[in-house]
Motif scaffolding. Structure first.
Motif, PDB file in Angstrom:
ATOM      1  N   LYS A   1       0.816  -1.215   0.000  1.00  0.00           N
ATOM      2  CA  LYS A   1       0.000   0.000   0.000  1.00  0.00           C
ATOM      3  C   LYS A   1       0.852   1.268   0.000  1.00  0.00           C
ATOM      4  CE  LYS A   1      -3.378  -2.895   0.620  1.00  0.00           C
ATOM      5  NZ  LYS A   1      -4.200  -3.346  -0.520  1.00  0.00           N
ATOM      6  N   GLY A   2       2.171   1.118  -0.124  1.00  0.00           N
ATOM      7  CA  GLY A   2       3.034   2.296  -0.148  1.00  0.00           C
ATOM      8  C   GLY A   2       4.091   2.313   0.935  1.00  0.00           C
ATOM      9  N   LEU A   3       4.641   1.154   1.288  1.00  0.00           N
ATOM     10  CA  LEU A   3       5.711   1.043   2.295  1.00  0.00           C
ATOM     11  C   LEU A   3       5.265   1.622   3.635  1.00  0.00           C
ATOM     12  CD1 LEU A   3       8.800   2.206   0.137  1.00  0.00           C
ATOM     13  CD2 LEU A   3       7.556   0.029   0.068  1.00  0.00           C
ATOM     14  N   LEU A   4       4.018   1.393   4.008  1.00  0.00           N
ATOM     15  CA  LEU A   4       3.444   2.075   5.169  1.00  0.00           C
ATOM     16  C   LEU A   4       4.037   1.595   6.492  1.00  0.00           C
ATOM     17  CD1 LEU A   4      -0.330   2.200   4.122  1.00  0.00           C
ATOM     18  CD2 LEU A   4       1.451   3.923   3.762  1.00  0.00           C
ATOM     19  N   GLY A   5       4.178   0.270   6.661  1.00  0.00           N
ATOM     20  CA  GLY A   5       4.683  -0.240   7.938  1.00  0.00           C
ATOM     21  C   GLY A   5       6.105   0.163   8.211  1.00  0.00           C
ATOM     22  N   SER A   6       6.959   0.108   7.194  1.00  0.00           N
ATOM     23  CA  SER A   6       8.353   0.518   7.405  1.00  0.00           C
ATOM     24  C   SER A   6       8.452   2.025   7.596  1.00  0.00           C
ATOM     25  CB  SER A   6       9.228   0.064   6.237  1.00  0.00           C
ATOM     26  OG  SER A   6       8.758   0.578   5.002  1.00  0.00           O
ATOM     27  N   ARG A   7       7.596   2.778   6.910  1.00  0.00           N
ATOM     28  CA  ARG A   7       7.623   4.240   7.096  1.00  0.00           C
ATOM     29  C   ARG A   7       7.155   4.605   8.503  1.00  0.00           C
ATOM     30  NH1 ARG A   7       4.190   8.611   5.200  1.00  0.00           N
ATOM     31  NH2 ARG A   7       3.003   7.180   3.892  1.00  0.00           N
ATOM     32  N   TYR A   8       6.176   3.859   9.022  1.00  0.00           N
ATOM     33  CA  TYR A   8       5.748   4.113  10.397  1.00  0.00           C
ATOM     34  C   TYR A   8       6.897   3.839  11.357  1.00  0.00           C
ATOM     35  CZ  TYR A   8       3.143   4.036  14.739  1.00  0.00           C
ATOM     36  OH  TYR A   8       2.719   4.309  16.020  1.00  0.00           O
ATOM     37  N   TYR A   9       7.617   2.723  11.127  1.00  0.00           N
ATOM     38  CA  TYR A   9       8.736   2.396  12.013  1.00  0.00           C
ATOM     39  C   TYR A   9       9.815   3.471  11.956  1.00  0.00           C
ATOM     40  CZ  TYR A   9      12.582   0.049  14.300  1.00  0.00           C
ATOM     41  OH  TYR A   9      13.599  -0.234  15.172  1.00  0.00           O
ATOM     42  N   THR A  10      10.227   3.893  10.781  1.00  0.00           N
ATOM     43  CA  THR A  10      11.363   4.824  10.682  1.00  0.00           C
ATOM     44  C   THR A  10      10.986   6.266  10.981  1.00  0.00           C
ATOM     45  OG1 THR A  10      11.025   5.119   8.289  1.00  0.00           O
ATOM     46  CG2 THR A  10      12.551   3.373   9.003  1.00  0.00           C
ATOM     47  N   ASP A  11       9.796   6.692  10.547  1.00  0.00           N
ATOM     48  CA  ASP A  11       9.452   8.112  10.613  1.00  0.00           C
ATOM     49  C   ASP A  11       8.640   8.492  11.839  1.00  0.00           C
ATOM     50  OD1 ASP A  11      10.610   7.876   8.151  1.00  0.00           O
ATOM     51  OD2 ASP A  11       8.982   8.827   7.026  1.00  0.00           O
ATOM     52  N   MET A  12       7.966   7.509  12.450  1.00  0.00           N
ATOM     53  CA  MET A  12       7.047   7.852  13.531  1.00  0.00           C
ATOM     54  C   MET A  12       7.349   7.143  14.846  1.00  0.00           C
ATOM     55  SD  MET A  12       3.469   7.985  11.406  1.00  0.00           S
ATOM     56  CE  MET A  12       3.352   8.994   9.922  1.00  0.00           C
ATOM     57  N   ASP A  13       7.752   5.897  14.790  1.00  0.00           N
ATOM     58  CA  ASP A  13       7.930   5.159  16.040  1.00  0.00           C
ATOM     59  C   ASP A  13       9.054   4.133  15.943  1.00  0.00           C
ATOM     60  OD1 ASP A  13       7.508   4.202  18.622  1.00  0.00           O
ATOM     61  OD2 ASP A  13       5.887   2.844  18.007  1.00  0.00           O
ATOM     62  N   PRO A  14      10.289   4.585  15.713  1.00  0.00           N
ATOM     63  CA  PRO A  14      11.399   3.611  15.718  1.00  0.00           C
ATOM     64  C   PRO A  14      11.572   3.028  17.114  1.00  0.00           C
ATOM     65  CG  PRO A  14      12.240   5.860  15.583  1.00  0.00           C
ATOM     66  CD  PRO A  14      10.756   5.956  15.455  1.00  0.00           C
ATOM     67  N   ILE A  15      11.476   1.722  17.224  1.00  0.00           N
ATOM     68  CA  ILE A  15      11.602   1.076  18.537  1.00  0.00           C
ATOM     69  C   ILE A  15      12.996   1.314  19.099  1.00  0.00           C
ATOM     70  CG2 ILE A  15      11.529  -1.137  19.751  1.00  0.00           C
ATOM     71  CD1 ILE A  15       9.512  -2.084  17.649  1.00  0.00           C
ATOM     72  N   PHE A  16      13.973   1.313  18.216  1.00  0.00           N
ATOM     73  CA  PHE A  16      15.352   1.632  18.591  1.00  0.00           C
ATOM     74  C   PHE A  16      15.803   2.838  17.765  1.00  0.00           C
ATOM     75  CE2 PHE A  16      14.802  -2.955  19.186  1.00  0.00           C
ATOM     76  CZ  PHE A  16      15.102  -3.064  20.537  1.00  0.00           C
TER      77      PHE A  16
ATOM     78  N   HIS B   1      13.381  -1.240   2.556  1.00  0.00           N
ATOM     79  CA  HIS B   1      14.708  -0.748   2.913  1.00  0.00           C
ATOM     80  C   HIS B   1      14.842   0.750   2.666  1.00  0.00           C
ATOM     81  CE1 HIS B   1      14.702  -1.559  -1.366  1.00  0.00           C
ATOM     82  NE2 HIS B   1      15.562  -0.570  -1.448  1.00  0.00           N
ATOM     83  N   TYR B   2      14.077   1.282   1.698  1.00  0.00           N
ATOM     84  CA  TYR B   2      14.263   2.692   1.336  1.00  0.00           C
ATOM     85  C   TYR B   2      13.936   3.626   2.492  1.00  0.00           C
ATOM     86  CZ  TYR B   2      14.217   7.193  -0.857  1.00  0.00           C
ATOM     87  OH  TYR B   2      14.469   8.518  -1.134  1.00  0.00           O
ATOM     88  N   ASN B   3      12.980   3.250   3.336  1.00  0.00           N
ATOM     89  CA  ASN B   3      12.663   4.113   4.475  1.00  0.00           C
ATOM     90  C   ASN B   3      13.807   4.170   5.476  1.00  0.00           C
ATOM     91  OD1 ASN B   3      10.079   5.225   3.868  1.00  0.00           O
ATOM     92  ND2 ASN B   3       9.185   3.208   4.196  1.00  0.00           N
ATOM     93  N   PHE B   4      14.640   3.140   5.516  1.00  0.00           N
ATOM     94  CA  PHE B   4      15.861   3.199   6.322  1.00  0.00           C
ATOM     95  C   PHE B   4      16.936   4.003   5.590  1.00  0.00           C
ATOM     96  CE2 PHE B   4      13.671  -0.402   8.137  1.00  0.00           C
ATOM     97  CZ  PHE B   4      13.939  -0.289   9.494  1.00  0.00           C
ATOM     98  N   ALA B   5      17.086   3.755   4.300  1.00  0.00           N
ATOM     99  CA  ALA B   5      18.132   4.436   3.534  1.00  0.00           C
ATOM    100  C   ALA B   5      17.949   5.940   3.539  1.00  0.00           C
ATOM    101  CB  ALA B   5      18.143   3.908   2.100  1.00  0.00           C
ATOM    102  N   LYS B   6      16.716   6.395   3.439  1.00  0.00           N
ATOM    103  CA  LYS B   6      16.479   7.843   3.414  1.00  0.00           C
ATOM    104  C   LYS B   6      16.845   8.490   4.755  1.00  0.00           C
ATOM    105  CE  LYS B   6      11.657   7.974   4.937  1.00  0.00           C
ATOM    106  NZ  LYS B   6      10.251   8.160   4.558  1.00  0.00           N
ATOM    107  N   ASN B   7      16.965   7.658   5.788  1.00  0.00           N
ATOM    108  CA  ASN B   7      17.424   8.127   7.101  1.00  0.00           C
ATOM    109  C   ASN B   7      18.899   7.805   7.340  1.00  0.00           C
ATOM    110  OD1 ASN B   7      15.040   9.244   8.765  1.00  0.00           O
ATOM    111  ND2 ASN B   7      14.176   7.398   7.814  1.00  0.00           N
TER     112      ASN B   7
END
Length: 518
Positions: free
Chosen positions: A364-379, A455-461
């Protein structure tokens, strides 16, 4: 321009933690583990058993937020619990909740200079953050709506709080090359759905409140689906940013600006426009699945191993099982996690921690990984050493006419970290001897796969990444992507490659560093 920083030579440190002969019985913590002993636990038989379950009709295609996806996350949780691998949260909570909104098809009413234009015939609402009731006599025409470092249609024109009009495509230079890239290959401003998101974000970033986007070709494809009311676009639930995105066809575009087809110059148009649209949404909760092995020496440094858990669901009564996409990556992570857990049981915990991350909403647009990296990274992302992302590793690309059957496409390994790329190459030579194919790693790859998986949501960070991929095939996003078509010997070897790479990343003396900028 990517900034280079001197890197540490790998030759003396790369395999500091490999080499010694291990065994299956419990060993002294001072002995040197042999990762090959644990890689052997990753077998095609176990991968097949897992995948026939995970990509079965029982899970109904694992559509984001629906019954099958809920069953899938419970299944993954049960696997980690049975392996004795803990959650990064307390107790048996393996779910990172991802709040989403499902936008139901909205209809707009548009009038230009006293003439009404019809929904689905002349315009469709692609996205709307809140209901609108606007009247204006000024529209800002921004040509192709591009805002890049070396070219911008927004230069020297104010669009804050205004409605902008943009058209598809990208200007070319005298040599016939696209102006932003200097090549003839499609860019993010010309490449289908990616051009939509790029031009939408450009308008938002420049402060516009709405964009009317003229793309006759895409409109003819999108309008019938929107008219049937089946688009159901999912997005992350965020605070409203007061923005609307509509696509229009040629008659409406020319009513707004008679010379739109020929004119590429930004300007203010004196045109009376009335725009009304009602936003209709439904809140949905989905989940990322997270499991965690704590590092023995550097527990605050985290390696993420990721794959997406979702697929296309049921369409027209047919289950889209998604065995390769991305059942193959999902079960590979389970086997990799089990291999590391066996090492832990034998007194060989990784020096660094590992987060096994199964993300939702990739389709649906990399939503789960974007939530992890941009909104709530556990680490914290600054403590995240790398992301090894697996998306489709169970099949063979039929377009790949030359080379070894035992191959895998690697994407992104050298984009941010020379060390990670060289480590990946050395690990493969030492352990698996897979042909590493970098075809889709090309900056000018028209498929732009680097930007199309989690992976791109990590790479952009600025987190170094490797994307493992077998390429597409005739069953890609079809109900025929079933477990019987998986090449399980290839899946085994590719999963072992990821395991060996993760072993070296987590056990080397110095952490992988990003020596380039995204």
């Amino acid at each position: 321009m990517k900034r280079l920083i001197p890197i540490i030579c790998l030759s003396t440190i790369l395999f500091a933690c490999g080499g010694g002969k291990g065994n299956s019985s419990k060993t002294s913590s001072k002995s040197v583990a042999n990762p090959a002993d644990y890689a052997k636990t990753i077998t095609q038989e176990e991968l097949k058993t897992l995948l026939y379950k995970y990509a079965s009709d029982e899970f109904e295609g694992r559509n984001t937020g629906e019954k099958g996806q809920k069953m899938a996350v419970e299944y993954l949780k049960s696997q980690y619990m049975s392996m004795g691998i803990s959650s990064p949260y307390s107790g048996d909570d393996y779910f990172q909740e991802v709040p989403l909104q499902k936008q139901k098809v909205a209809e707009a009413e548009i009038m230009v200079n006293g003439t009404s234009y019809d929904a689905y015939t002349n315009h469709i609402v692609l996205a709307i953050s809140k209901s609108l009731d606007l009247k204006t006599s000024e529209i800002v025409y921004v040509g192709h709506g591009i805002d890049a470092e070396n070219y911008s249609d927004y230069k020297d024109i104010d669009v804050k709080g205004k409605i902008v009009l943009a058209k598809a495509g990208e200007p070319k230079d005298a040599s016939g090359n696209y102006i932003t890239s200097g090549t003839t290959e499609n860019t993010k401003w010309t490449n289908g759905r990616q051009s939509l998101s790029s031009k939408r974000e450009a308008a938002k970033d420049n402060g516009a409140k709405a964009i009317l986007y003229f793309d006759g070709n895409l409109f003819s494809r999108y309008a019938p689906f929107y008219k049937r009311g089946i688009s159901g676009r999912l997005s992350l639930k965020t605070k409203s940013d007061d923005f609307a995105f509509l696509m229009i066809e040629e008659n409406l575009a020319k009513a707004l600006h008679g010379s739109i087809s020929e004119d590429g110059s930004a300007k203010v148009l004196n045109t009376d426009l009335t725009l009304k649209a009602e936003r209709k949404t439904e809140d949905i909760m989905s989940e990322n699945v997270v499991a965690f092995i704590k590092g023995s020496e550097k527990p605050d440094e985290i390696l993420v191993i990721s794959a997406h858990l979702d697929h296309e669901g049921i369409k027209n009564g047919q289950v889209y099982n998604g065995a390769d996409d991305d059942g193959s990556g999902t079960v590979a992570i389970l086997e990799i996690a089990e291999a590391f857990q066996e090492a832990v049981k034998n007194g060989h915990s990784p020096k660094r921690s590992i987060l096994f991350l199964h993300v939702t909403g990739e389709e649906k647009g990399l939503l789960g990984s974007r939530y992890y990296t941009d909104m709530d990274p556990i680490f914290p992302l600054e403590n995240t050493v790398a992301d090894l992302n697996i998306d489709m590793i169970g099949r063979i690309d039929p377009k790949r006419e030359e080379g070894d059957r035992n191959y895998v496409y690697l994407i992104g390994s050298d984009k941010l970290s020379t060390e990670l790329h060289e480590l990946s190459e050395e690990v493969n030579k030492k352990y698996t001897n897979i042909e590493l194919d970098y075809t889709y790693n090309d900056e000018n790859d028209p498929n732009r796969y680097y930007y199309r998986s989690d992976h791109y949501n990590f790479a952009k960070n600025n987190v170094p990444v490797i994307f493992y991929f077998n390429g597409t095939h005739a069953d890609y996003h079809k109900p025929s992507d079933t477990p019987d078509k998986i090449e399980y010997d290839l899946l085994e070897n590719r999963a072992r490659l990821v395991f060996y790479t993760a072993w070296e990343v987590t056990n080397r003396d110095k952490r992988i560093v990003a020596d380039k900028a995204e």
